[in-house]
Design an enzyme around this catalytic site. Sequence first.
Site, PDB file in Angstrom:
ATOM      1  N   HIS A  22      26.179 -10.541  16.786  1.00 54.77           N
ATOM      2  CA  HIS A  22      26.575  -9.197  17.480  1.00 54.77           C
ATOM      3  C   HIS A  22      26.071  -8.031  16.574  1.00 54.77           C
ATOM      4  O   HIS A  22      25.831  -8.291  15.456  1.00 54.77           O
ATOM      5  CB  HIS A  22      27.876  -9.546  17.197  1.00 54.77           C
ATOM      6  CG  HIS A  22      28.896 -10.402  18.333  1.00 54.77           C
ATOM      7  ND1 HIS A  22      28.719 -10.035  19.732  1.00 54.77           N
ATOM      8  CD2 HIS A  22      29.137 -11.528  18.111  1.00 54.77           C
ATOM      9  CE1 HIS A  22      29.318 -11.162  20.270  1.00 54.77           C
ATOM     10  NE2 HIS A  22      29.699 -12.075  19.425  1.00 54.77           N
ATOM     11  N   CYS A  34      24.781  -3.667  21.444  1.00 55.05           N
ATOM     12  CA  CYS A  34      25.232  -4.809  22.010  1.00 55.05           C
ATOM     13  C   CYS A  34      24.864  -4.837  23.556  1.00 55.05           C
ATOM     14  O   CYS A  34      24.183  -5.568  24.283  1.00 55.05           O
ATOM     15  CB  CYS A  34      26.410  -5.312  21.751  1.00 55.05           C
ATOM     16  SG  CYS A  34      26.828  -6.996  22.291  1.00 55.05           S
TER      17      CYS A  34
END
Length: 111
Positions: A22, A34
């Site tokens: 992430h 993201c």
Amino acid sequence: MIKVTIKQTSDQKIAAFTVEGHANFDKYGSDIVCAGVSAVTFGSLNAVEALTHVVPEIEQGGEGGYLHWQVPNRLPEETEDKVQLLLQGMVVSLQTIEQSYSDYIKITFKK
């Protein structure tokens, strides 16, 4: 950090790619890094399927942020050329994100 690994053949073709992790650029739902990486990778895989009729076999994981796709073997040459062009476009887009957000995404090429 998002780690993108592009596996290439000896003649520089994309054989597979993996995206994991992430970005942690911002809180969930507001993380533009993201969101950008997800849009580029899934958009590219959708384009491969829609334009070449090659159905991607995607390996995906949940909370760890994991996506893996391997280019199928023995595609007809014309189809493989189209798949490669679409995947190369994906890599260019990911590199553009990396240039602006290098603290949050890292792209590695492997043979």
